[in-house]
Design a protein around this motif. Structure first.
Motif, short mmCIF file in Angstrom:
data_model
loop_
_atom_site.label_atom_id
_atom_site.label_comp_id
_atom_site.label_asym_id
_atom_site.label_seq_id
_atom_site.Cartn_x
_atom_site.Cartn_y
_atom_site.Cartn_z
N SER A 87 1.00 -1.28 -0.27
CA SER A 87 -0.04 -0.03 0.16
C SER A 87 0.98 1.28 0.12
N VAL A 88 1.94 1.30 0.76
CA VAL A 88 2.68 2.28 0.78
C VAL A 88 3.37 2.60 -0.54
N TRP A 89 3.99 1.51 -1.26
CA TRP A 89 4.63 1.64 -2.50
C TRP A 89 3.74 2.20 -3.42
N ARG A 90 2.34 1.58 -3.58
CA ARG A 90 1.55 1.93 -4.61
C ARG A 90 1.09 3.45 -4.30
N THR A 91 0.63 3.83 -3.06
CA THR A 91 0.58 5.10 -2.72
C THR A 91 1.29 6.12 -3.36
N GLN A 92 2.55 6.00 -2.77
CA GLN A 92 3.57 6.83 -3.10
C GLN A 92 4.02 6.94 -4.60
N LYS A 93 3.72 5.86 -5.12
CA LYS A 93 4.02 5.94 -6.84
C LYS A 93 2.65 6.72 -7.43
N GLU A 94 1.67 6.40 -6.94
CA GLU A 94 0.49 7.00 -7.69
C GLU A 94 0.62 8.50 -7.54
N LEU A 95 0.66 9.21 -6.14
CA LEU A 95 0.88 10.48 -6.02
C LEU A 95 2.05 11.05 -6.81
N SER A 96 3.14 10.28 -6.77
CA SER A 96 4.19 10.79 -7.53
C SER A 96 4.08 11.22 -9.09
N ALA A 97 3.40 10.14 -9.53
CA ALA A 97 3.14 10.25 -11.05
C ALA A 97 1.96 11.12 -11.64
N LYS A 98 1.22 11.66 -10.34
CA LYS A 98 0.07 12.57 -10.87
C LYS A 98 0.06 13.73 -10.05
N SER A 99 1.20 14.21 -9.64
CA SER A 99 1.20 15.53 -9.05
C SER A 99 2.44 16.21 -9.24
N THR A 100 2.27 17.77 -9.06
CA THR A 100 3.45 18.55 -9.50
C THR A 100 3.15 19.44 -8.24
N GLU A 101 4.50 20.47 -7.99
CA GLU A 101 4.32 21.04 -6.96
C GLU A 101 3.58 22.31 -7.13
N LEU A 102 2.81 22.66 -6.34
CA LEU A 102 2.13 23.89 -6.26
C LEU A 102 2.91 25.33 -6.29
N ILE A 156 6.97 25.29 3.26
CA ILE A 156 5.73 24.18 3.06
C ILE A 156 5.39 23.97 1.81
N PRO A 157 6.11 22.60 1.19
CA PRO A 157 5.79 22.31 -0.12
C PRO A 157 4.50 21.48 -0.26
N VAL A 158 3.70 21.98 -1.05
CA VAL A 158 2.37 21.56 -1.24
C VAL A 158 2.12 21.23 -2.84
N TYR A 159 1.52 20.04 -2.97
CA TYR A 159 1.39 19.26 -4.31
C TYR A 159 0.10 19.41 -4.81
N ILE A 160 -0.05 19.74 -6.19
CA ILE A 160 -1.50 19.43 -6.67
C ILE A 160 -1.61 18.11 -7.18
N TYR A 161 -2.65 17.45 -6.85
CA TYR A 161 -2.77 16.03 -7.30
C TYR A 161 -3.93 15.98 -8.31
N GLU A 162 -3.67 15.47 -9.49
CA GLU A 162 -4.50 15.68 -10.68
C GLU A 162 -5.77 14.67 -10.81
N ILE A 163 -6.60 14.90 -9.68
CA ILE A 163 -7.84 14.41 -9.89
C ILE A 163 -8.98 15.32 -9.42
N ASP A 164 -10.09 15.17 -9.90
CA ASP A 164 -11.10 16.26 -9.77
C ASP A 164 -11.96 16.20 -8.50
N GLY A 192 4.95 12.47 4.17
CA GLY A 192 4.95 13.77 4.91
C GLY A 192 4.51 14.66 3.74
N ARG A 193 4.39 14.32 2.59
CA ARG A 193 4.15 15.31 1.65
C ARG A 193 2.52 15.61 1.78
N ILE A 194 2.02 16.87 1.39
CA ILE A 194 0.91 17.49 1.41
C ILE A 194 0.37 17.58 0.16
N PHE A 195 -0.90 17.38 -0.20
CA PHE A 195 -1.39 17.52 -1.42
C PHE A 195 -2.78 17.95 -1.50
N ILE A 196 -3.06 18.71 -2.45
CA ILE A 196 -4.39 19.54 -2.64
C ILE A 196 -4.70 18.98 -4.14
#
Length: 227
Positions: free
Chosen positions: A21-36, A57-65, A75-79
């Protein structure tokens, strides 16, 4: 020894599921996000950073609707893009969005993000073990009972985490001079923003507390702090 086989299998299953789950979550977030990169929001996150005595505080945009914010196990923060779009359209203020960031920072600081991943794996393992045990004694409905019990446990743990993260965010927002009012005003918008229909469900079945209960908890904090 055979009596303990379901428990041993459940423990092994939990460990494997946690790692996966950790591996899949980190892979998914990294593939579909960019820093805000938004100068308006940066002024607010800089105030949060100063209050925490960190550089930024680095915040990332997660590309989902769907409208949401989340804290990753690392520890990364996503919007989500959908949430950021609400801000761009003027439906959410910068202060309100910063309250989401503060809330997710709370999940990280309080260890919720990492623990939730462990809890998720553990709950799946518990569900598997209960299904195997109850299935022997209560055929057909045993697995259903196991699923219901673990779902109730997960919902209760999640609601407690939300209250704790709300309190952390309230303290941080107050220290940063942004205030708790943005947090409360966002809560009043959440059902409309997320098109949530969960309000008709009993609170103990929901993974998040009811909106008015969260606002009431914040108001009690403000009263205790004399804000």
């Amino acid at each position: 020894m055979l009596r303990f086989t379901p428990i041993l299998l459940a423990i092994i299953y939990a460990i494997v599921m946690y790692r996966f789950s950790v591996w899949r979550t980190q892979k998914e977030l990294s593939a579909k996000s960019t820093e805000l990169a938004d100068p308006r929001l940066k002024k607010l996150t800089d105030r949060l950073a100063a209050s925490l005595e960190v550089a930024r505080i680095p915040v990332y945009i997660y590309e989902i609707d769907p409208v949401n914010g989340l804290a990753a196990p690392d520890g990364r923060i996503f919007i989500t893009r959908g949430f950021y779009r609400k801000f761009q359209n003027g439906e959410v203020t910068g202060e309100e969005l910063s309250s989401v960031i503060a809330h997710e920072l709370g999940h990280v600081a309080l260890g919720h993000a990492r623990r939730r991943m462990i809890d998720f794996s553990g709950q799946n393992a518990l569900r598997t073990a209960l299904m195997m045990v109850l299935g022997r004694f209560i055929p057909f409905i045993g697995p259903w009972i196991a699923g219901a019990l673990t779902s109730l446990l997960a919902a209760r743990l999640s609601r407690q985490d939300e209250y704790e993260a709300d309190a952390y965010a309230a303290a941080l927002l107050t220290k940063a001079g942004i205030g708790v009012s943005a947090q409360k005003s966002l809560f009043n918008k959440l059902d409309a923003l997320t098109e949530n229909r969960a309000g008709v469900a009993p609170a103990w079945l929901m993974s998040h507390p009811k909106t008015q209960e969260r606002i009431a908890a914040l108001e009690r904090l403000e009263s205790d702090w004399g804000v």
